[in-house]
Design a protein around this motif. Sequence first.
Motif, PDB file in Angstrom:
ATOM      1  N   GLN A 653      -5.760  -1.170  -5.791  1.00 43.97           N
ATOM      2  CA  GLN A 653      -5.350  -1.979  -4.640  1.00 43.97           C
ATOM      3  C   GLN A 653      -3.931  -2.522  -4.813  1.00 43.97           C
ATOM      4  O   GLN A 653      -3.164  -2.571  -3.845  1.00 43.97           O
ATOM      5  N   GLU A 654      -3.581  -2.894  -6.040  1.00 43.89           N
ATOM      6  CA  GLU A 654      -2.231  -3.396  -6.301  1.00 43.89           C
ATOM      7  C   GLU A 654      -1.190  -2.292  -6.168  1.00 43.89           C
ATOM      8  O   GLU A 654      -0.026  -2.564  -5.852  1.00 43.89           O
ATOM      9  N   MET A 655      -1.587  -1.048  -6.404  1.00 45.97           N
ATOM     10  CA  MET A 655      -0.677   0.075  -6.191  1.00 45.97           C
ATOM     11  C   MET A 655      -0.417   0.296  -4.698  1.00 45.97           C
ATOM     12  O   MET A 655       0.664   0.717  -4.298  1.00 45.97           O
ATOM     13  N   LEU A 656      -1.427  -0.012  -3.884  1.00 41.37           N
ATOM     14  CA  LEU A 656      -1.340   0.227  -2.439  1.00 41.37           C
ATOM     15  C   LEU A 656      -0.752  -0.951  -1.674  1.00 41.37           C
ATOM     16  O   LEU A 656      -0.105  -0.762  -0.639  1.00 41.37           O
ATOM     17  N   LEU A 657      -0.981  -2.161  -2.177  1.00 42.90           N
ATOM     18  CA  LEU A 657      -0.535  -3.355  -1.448  1.00 42.90           C
ATOM     19  C   LEU A 657      -0.345  -4.512  -2.416  1.00 42.90           C
ATOM     20  O   LEU A 657      -1.221  -4.795  -3.232  1.00 42.90           O
ATOM     21  N   GLN A 658       0.788  -5.184  -2.306  1.00 42.47           N
ATOM     22  CA  GLN A 658       1.026  -6.415  -3.061  1.00 42.47           C
ATOM     23  C   GLN A 658       1.496  -7.510  -2.112  1.00 42.47           C
ATOM     24  O   GLN A 658       2.367  -7.279  -1.264  1.00 42.47           O
ATOM     25  N   THR A 659       0.889  -8.692  -2.265  1.00 45.37           N
ATOM     26  CA  THR A 659       1.280  -9.844  -1.443  1.00 45.37           C
ATOM     27  C   THR A 659       1.354 -11.113  -2.286  1.00 45.37           C
ATOM     28  O   THR A 659       1.385 -12.211  -1.742  1.00 45.37           O
ATOM     29  N   PHE A 660       1.378 -10.961  -3.618  1.00 48.06           N
ATOM     30  CA  PHE A 660       1.225 -12.111  -4.506  1.00 48.06           C
ATOM     31  C   PHE A 660       2.314 -13.159  -4.310  1.00 48.06           C
ATOM     32  O   PHE A 660       2.086 -14.340  -4.539  1.00 48.06           O
ATOM     33  N   ASP A 661       3.522 -12.734  -3.906  1.00 47.84           N
ATOM     34  CA  ASP A 661       4.604 -13.702  -3.684  1.00 47.84           C
ATOM     35  C   ASP A 661       4.850 -13.933  -2.194  1.00 47.84           C
ATOM     36  O   ASP A 661       5.928 -14.306  -1.776  1.00 47.84           O
ATOM     37  N   ARG A 662       3.795 -13.682  -1.400  1.00 45.90           N
ATOM     38  CA  ARG A 662       3.781 -13.915   0.046  1.00 45.90           C
ATOM     39  C   ARG A 662       4.713 -12.975   0.812  1.00 45.90           C
ATOM     40  O   ARG A 662       5.102 -13.268   1.932  1.00 45.90           O
ATOM     41  N   VAL A 663       5.054 -11.859   0.192  1.00 44.70           N
ATOM     42  CA  VAL A 663       5.767 -10.779   0.871  1.00 44.70           C
ATOM     43  C   VAL A 663       4.824  -9.582   0.932  1.00 44.70           C
ATOM     44  O   VAL A 663       4.273  -9.180  -0.099  1.00 44.70           O
ATOM     45  N   ILE A 664       4.608  -9.046   2.118  1.00 38.97           N
ATOM     46  CA  ILE A 664       3.727  -7.890   2.281  1.00 38.97           C
ATOM     47  C   ILE A 664       4.502  -6.639   1.887  1.00 38.97           C
ATOM     48  O   ILE A 664       5.455  -6.249   2.565  1.00 38.97           O
ATOM     49  N   ARG A 665       4.073  -6.031   0.761  1.00 41.04           N
ATOM     50  CA  ARG A 665       4.712  -4.809   0.283  1.00 41.04           C
ATOM     51  C   ARG A 665       3.661  -3.702   0.266  1.00 41.04           C
ATOM     52  O   ARG A 665       2.745  -3.735  -0.559  1.00 41.04           O
ATOM     53  N   VAL A 666       3.798  -2.733   1.160  1.00 38.78           N
ATOM     54  CA  VAL A 666       2.845  -1.627   1.180  1.00 38.78           C
ATOM     55  C   VAL A 666       3.330  -0.502   0.272  1.00 38.78           C
ATOM     56  O   VAL A 666       4.531  -0.250   0.156  1.00 38.78           O
ATOM     57  N   PHE A 667       2.388   0.116  -0.403  1.00 38.62           N
ATOM     58  CA  PHE A 667       2.655   1.227  -1.325  1.00 38.62           C
ATOM     59  C   PHE A 667       3.791   0.910  -2.309  1.00 38.62           C
ATOM     60  O   PHE A 667       4.738   1.675  -2.455  1.00 38.62           O
ATOM     61  N   PRO A 668       3.684  -0.212  -3.007  1.00 35.85           N
ATOM     62  CA  PRO A 668       4.764  -0.603  -3.926  1.00 35.85           C
ATOM     63  C   PRO A 668       4.774   0.184  -5.236  1.00 35.85           C
ATOM     64  O   PRO A 668       5.760   0.151  -5.953  1.00 35.85           O
ATOM     65  N   ALA A 669       3.644   0.879  -5.543  1.00 29.96           N
ATOM     66  CA  ALA A 669       3.584   1.535  -6.857  1.00 29.96           C
ATOM     67  C   ALA A 669       2.656   2.744  -6.820  1.00 29.96           C
ATOM     68  O   ALA A 669       1.641   2.790  -7.505  1.00 29.96           O
ATOM     69  N   ILE A 670       3.003   3.742  -5.983  1.00 31.47           N
ATOM     70  CA  ILE A 670       2.187   4.951  -5.952  1.00 31.47           C
ATOM     71  C   ILE A 670       3.033   6.150  -6.380  1.00 31.47           C
ATOM     72  O   ILE A 670       4.246   6.166  -6.171  1.00 31.47           O
ATOM     73  N   PRO A 671       2.409   7.167  -6.980  1.00 37.19           N
ATOM     74  CA  PRO A 671       3.153   8.355  -7.413  1.00 37.19           C
ATOM     75  C   PRO A 671       3.725   9.127  -6.219  1.00 37.19           C
ATOM     76  O   PRO A 671       3.235   9.011  -5.085  1.00 37.19           O
ATOM     77  N   TYR A 672       4.722   9.918  -6.507  1.00 37.62           N
ATOM     78  CA  TYR A 672       5.362  10.702  -5.451  1.00 37.62           C
ATOM     79  C   TYR A 672       4.359  11.625  -4.759  1.00 37.62           C
ATOM     80  O   TYR A 672       4.412  11.788  -3.534  1.00 37.62           O
ATOM     81  N   GLU A 673       3.453  12.220  -5.518  1.00 36.55           N
ATOM     82  CA  GLU A 673       2.465  13.126  -4.910  1.00 36.55           C
ATOM     83  C   GLU A 673       1.631  12.421  -3.849  1.00 36.55           C
ATOM     84  O   GLU A 673       1.245  13.023  -2.855  1.00 36.55           O
ATOM     85  N   TRP A 674       1.310  11.147  -4.096  1.00 29.54           N
ATOM     86  CA  TRP A 674       0.547  10.380  -3.115  1.00 29.54           C
ATOM     87  C   TRP A 674       1.365  10.156  -1.848  1.00 29.54           C
ATOM     88  O   TRP A 674       0.826  10.220  -0.741  1.00 29.54           O
ATOM     89  N   LYS A 675       2.653   9.876  -2.019  1.00 28.11           N
ATOM     90  CA  LYS A 675       3.530   9.667  -0.857  1.00 28.11           C
ATOM     91  C   LYS A 675       3.663  10.956  -0.052  1.00 28.11           C
ATOM     92  O   LYS A 675       3.650  10.933   1.183  1.00 28.11           O
ATOM     93  N   LYS A 676       3.782  12.057  -0.740  1.00 27.83           N
ATOM     94  CA  LYS A 676       4.034  13.330  -0.074  1.00 27.83           C
ATOM     95  C   LYS A 676       2.782  13.858   0.624  1.00 27.83           C
ATOM     96  O   LYS A 676       2.841  14.334   1.761  1.00 27.83           O
ATOM     97  N   ASN A 677       1.641  13.764  -0.035  1.00 25.85           N
ATOM     98  CA  ASN A 677       0.429  14.394   0.472  1.00 25.85           C
ATOM     99  C   ASN A 677      -0.468  13.471   1.287  1.00 25.85           C
ATOM    100  O   ASN A 677      -1.445  13.925   1.863  1.00 25.85           O
ATOM    101  N   GLY A 678      -0.138  12.195   1.333  1.00 27.34           N
ATOM    102  CA  GLY A 678      -0.874  11.286   2.203  1.00 27.34           C
ATOM    103  C   GLY A 678      -1.742  10.289   1.463  1.00 27.34           C
ATOM    104  O   GLY A 678      -2.537  10.652   0.591  1.00 27.34           O
ATOM    105  N   THR A 679      -1.573   9.019   1.791  1.00 29.30           N
ATOM    106  CA  THR A 679      -2.354   7.918   1.228  1.00 29.30           C
ATOM    107  C   THR A 679      -2.447   6.834   2.289  1.00 29.30           C
ATOM    108  O   THR A 679      -1.483   6.584   3.017  1.00 29.30           O
ATOM    109  N   SER A 680      -3.608   6.191   2.379  1.00 30.09           N
ATOM    110  CA  SER A 680      -3.753   5.120   3.365  1.00 30.09           C
ATOM    111  C   SER A 680      -4.791   4.111   2.898  1.00 30.09           C
ATOM    112  O   SER A 680      -5.613   4.395   2.021  1.00 30.09           O
ATOM    113  N   PHE A 681      -4.742   2.931   3.479  1.00 28.37           N
ATOM    114  CA  PHE A 681      -5.771   1.919   3.257  1.00 28.37           C
ATOM    115  C   PHE A 681      -5.979   1.161   4.555  1.00 28.37           C
ATOM    116  O   PHE A 681      -5.071   1.050   5.392  1.00 28.37           O
ATOM    117  N   ASN A 682      -7.183   0.649   4.734  1.00 28.25           N
ATOM    118  CA  ASN A 682      -7.544  -0.066   5.953  1.00 28.25           C
ATOM    119  C   ASN A 682      -8.161  -1.420   5.627  1.00 28.25           C
ATOM    120  O   ASN A 682      -9.072  -1.520   4.782  1.00 28.25           O
TER     121      ASN A 682
END
Length: 759
Positions: A653-682
């Motif tokens: 979950q932390e790889m997909l979303l970080q909000t610990f410092d009250r900034v919404i950061r989506v996909f802050p730490a995912i591998p390139y393959e995940w970015k290229k081939n598709g990743t999502s959360f709901n």
Amino acid sequence: MDYKREYKAPESYCNLSFDEPILNWDEGIPLGNGLTGCLIWGDGSPLNFSLDRGDLWDKRPASETLRDDFNYKKLIELVENKDQQGIRDLFDNCYNKPTPTKIPAGKLILDYGKVNNISSQLNIENAVADICIVKEEETSNIKSFIHATKKIGLMTVSNYEMVKELKIIAPRFGVKSDKLEDDGYKNEDKLHKSITNLVYPKIEFHKEDDLRWFVQKTTEDLEYGIILGQKVIGDNLYIVYSIGSSIDGQDWLEDHKNNIHEALESGFDTMLVDHINWWKKFWEKSSITLYDKELEKMWYLTNYLFGACSRKNAPPMPLQGVWTADNGELPPWKGDYHNDLNTQLSYLHYLKANHIEEGESFLDFLWNLLPEGQEFAKKFFDAEGLCLPAVMTIDGKPLGGWPMYSLNLTNQIWLCQFFQRHWEYTGDDEFLENKAYPYLRETARCMLRWLKPGKDGKLYLPLSSSPEIHDDELEAWLTPNSNYDLSLLIYIFSTLCTMADVLGYEEKSIWKEKLELLPELAVNENNVLMLCPDESLKESHRHHGHAMAIYPLDLLNYNLGGRDKEIIDSTIEDLEKLGKGLWVGFSFTWMSKFYSRKGNGEGAVFQLQLFWENLCSKNGFHLNGDYKSKGLTNWHYRPFTLESNMCAADSIQEMLLQTFDRVIRVFPAIPYEWKKNGTSFNDFRGMKGILISSSIKDDGLEYIHLKAHKQGEYTVQNKFNSELIIIKRKNNIEKVNCKVGMNFIVDLMANEECTITAK
């Protein structure tokens, strides 16, 4: 691409499937409803249904914990005198006695005799197990579940005449006699691992029409039993069972009999409907789609385990949840509540996963233990305020153990973080005022009893340690303040400042003063976080407590760059250099968190893959050690605990979303393959209760969807490949210019939704 909310159930590849017999209890098919648990395993001769109930405890204290000198003052004296044996005799050896301990309930067996083949599956979408047994030319199918909301387990067995025996088996406790040891134990082995060391009155078996049961009297305060009812319907045998206990009330046995009769009359299929509906609502709370399907399976299976062993109005999961060992021994580490990492990691992920109600089990538990925490603070620490033992029973009493960890003062602060996180992730200011702030305030009062000015005017503890460093040797008493203790102290006083500011309390000045009197974190000449002011970590070690400031306390923020970034980079590099030789499961999942904090998706994923492939059982249970002897670590044992499973889910979950410092950061730490081939959360939950969904594909962010729980401004980092941001609401479209990597603000009303895309 616009966002469309859809219900995504776990895919079939997330299920458990076995084409051969399951021969170990810790590889069994897990079923549960937060109170009752079952593990299905065996080769058909027999097929075991090992049963557990979360509140079955023998709470008899070891005599040492009742002594007048079982206190912090005596511990300080023994440490100052370097009396290691005295420390062990008073504070540690008591843990090796059989009680207090979690106890198993017993089991049901279906004995088919020798079979040709057995296969089994767990469908985690509906929490139903299916077992197929082939014997000669005949087949018997067993379908089984533990009802999601009722205290019963159910199964239906086709071609039931193949079953040679259906039997209830009670645990083989020691039988009470007139001759007992002083503590009431039958001392048969040195470490008291066998459950025969728990000595109880002889068990009573009963039978009445379509019911059979046993009653096991344990201590004066507790008796329990397994009650089984059965009914033949055509070629099928319909079985309903429950674990009743005097905890349920004076008429517990009759009440459970009635529940079983009602379930037998209602029928298996009717009972299944409500059960499936509960799980459907559970899975609707959040979902993910990962390019790495094994890690996707791990996330879903872990959420299943969480839903099965943590529920509102039931005890929170101890080390093994509702799956106590079925091997004739006490559960690993007596199935207790370890508050120096285990309980904390077990309840890390539920907020972001949006399983609020299930996670509240732990918060309610801590809140209800306030009287015990106040009593322990007074008796052990001679302090006002609140502190629970770091290794404790279900009713908040100490078990003892290595005192530098089991009786550590600051572990209580780590428990405080769950009140703070719950407030942050729900946006519930009433909870802040009535529970979170009071809980942290009372904990701080206990800390202040022992924080004293040193020669430099800064505040120091009389004793300090870092979990499990130097085991229980005298060297484990580190020079105050260890970074572990200090990080937690900085956290509680800074958090109290924030809370008091929100509430408008003048006490903020008190907490600010204490915060300013704390020394700085110890960092060596290589910019690495140290164990304490005069010692650095010199070898591989399982507990990353010296780096608490990075995670989970977030005292250092990689996104700020500068000194924080330098320390985080150097500390992680040092852990890499020292290696994984003495790591256990949670070391890998925690390390994954460190990588995710610095945006290293490749590193975060690799740690999780090592964990999942090498340190988990076939059913997903975390077994701590390198039990396959692959050379990953030096630990080759296999004691089952759950905290690392939950930590791994949170790391994803932390790889997909970080909000610990009250900034919404989506996909802050995912591998390139995940970015290229598709990743999502709901519907992941962020600060102030906002629900966040997002999707990335072809290395481009497709959308961010927000649904606000309460009115406010929400800060979002621009991760799009464009500087023109489009915010679509129900009645309007807003365009915002923002540089890539910078932040923009979205104003939302309570319950308002918006979809963010880019031109």
